[in-house]
Design an enzyme around this catalytic site. Sequence first.
Site, PDB file in Angstrom:
ATOM      1  CB  THR A   1      -0.845  -0.042   1.297  1.00 46.71           C
ATOM      2  OG1 THR A   1      -1.768  -1.098   1.170  1.00 46.71           O
ATOM      3  CG2 THR A   1      -1.560   1.239   1.593  1.00 46.71           C
TER       4      THR A   1
ATOM      5  NE  ARG B   1      -9.539  -6.813   2.856  1.00 47.70           N
ATOM      6  CZ  ARG B   1      -8.484  -6.020   3.009  1.00 47.70           C
ATOM      7  NH1 ARG B   1      -8.157  -5.162   2.060  1.00 47.70           N
ATOM      8  NH2 ARG B   1      -7.765  -6.054   4.095  1.00 47.70           N
TER       9      ARG B   1
ATOM     10  N   GLY C   1     -10.703  -2.850   2.981  1.00 50.56           N
ATOM     11  CA  GLY C   1      -9.745  -2.861   4.092  1.00 50.56           C
ATOM     12  C   GLY C   1      -9.797  -1.598   4.919  1.00 50.56           C
ATOM     13  CG  ASP C   2      -6.126  -0.521   6.680  1.00 48.41           C
ATOM     14  OD1 ASP C   2      -6.019  -1.475   5.876  1.00 48.41           O
ATOM     15  OD2 ASP C   2      -5.231   0.334   6.831  1.00 48.41           O
TER      16      ASP C   2
ATOM     17  CB  THR D   1       0.869   0.095   5.106  1.00 48.40           C
ATOM     18  OG1 THR D   1       1.062  -1.115   4.358  1.00 48.40           O
ATOM     19  CG2 THR D   1       2.153   0.397   5.851  1.00 48.40           C
TER      20      THR D   1
HETATM   21  N1  ASP Z   1      -3.855  -2.168   4.595  1.00 52.98           N
HETATM   22  C1  ASP Z   1      -4.118  -2.679   3.273  1.00 52.98           C
HETATM   23  C2  ASP Z   1      -5.402  -3.481   3.296  1.00 52.98           C
HETATM   24  O1  ASP Z   1      -5.572  -4.291   4.170  1.00 52.98           O
HETATM   25  C3  ASP Z   1      -3.029  -3.538   2.743  1.00 52.98           C
HETATM   26  C4  ASP Z   1      -1.649  -2.963   2.817  1.00 52.98           C
HETATM   27  O2  ASP Z   1      -1.356  -2.126   3.654  1.00 52.98           O
HETATM   28  O3  ASP Z   1      -0.823  -3.363   2.006  1.00 52.98           O
HETATM   29  O4  ASP Z   1      -6.180  -3.309   2.413  1.00 52.98           O
END
Ligand code: ASP
Length: 282
Positions: A153, A181, A183-184, A203
């Site tokens: 990310t 899905r 994510g955060d 990340t």
């Molecule tokens: N935090 C990101 C997610 O879970 C992934 C990442 O940081 O690479 O979507």
Amino acid sequence: MTFAIIVHGGAGAVAPQSLDARKQGCRAAAEAGHVILKRGGNALDAVEAAAVVLENNPLFNAGKGSTLNCEGRVETDAAVMDGATLRAGAVAAVSGIRNPIRLARKVMEASPHILLAGAGAARFAREQGIELCDPAELVVPAQQQHWQREHGTVGAVALDAHGHLAAATSTGGIFNKLPGRVGDTPLIGCGTYADGCAAVSCTGKGEDIIRVTLARHAAWLLEQGVEAGAAAEQAMRHFAKRTHSQAGIILVDRGGHVGYAHNTPNMPICGLTPEGRLLWEA
Ligand code: ASP
């Protein structure tokens, strides 16, 4: 008045041979933001410009080069937040958008909402004249061959010379995720947060970052007067203790002090102080 910017290129496992190129990619992104801050531009423009540079670089898991879901397709998440006004914009599970961070900013500025997802977000992009692309264009051979299965990310946080803070984060999410899905990254307070005291970008394993609202937790530490470097470390310790998971964080406070921490083997970062002083780590 001082200014500062720090960017990250993800906290995941990467092939050692790509580390240097990732560091260079982070530097190019930090410089893109730095140029804007140096001429008195605002933090939001700076973090957006930095994120766009990283989204366009196929070495990172954002925009072009995003990781693939279990159907072999790219679905991206992104968010921006303006600390001065607490305005935020985010997109989740969107396909066929070259620079999701630009779309997130449009959501903030041209819609009454904070987060748009999926087909509705894509329609909004078309209406707003955001650059679309063939979803296949975002798939790079390295991802197809599953060389990079985990994180990568991108994120940027900045303080501008007017004392305003902003954060931006953009991602393809996690490898092999279910379609839909989220994510955060696009969840305000989880992967991305900015207010009058702090700007934070995270990340790592999104599901675990969400559980502890990591970005907001770090911002709260800064609000309590914890120094930037210590706040990043403390937030990561809290995260690791509560989730036993892996992540990384960058932040900047209203004095322009930057902090970063991660409990993964590496996280490319690049920070530039007003004097152009570099700090980075593989
Ligand atoms: N935090 C990101 C997610 O879970 C992934 C990442 O940081 O690479 O979507």
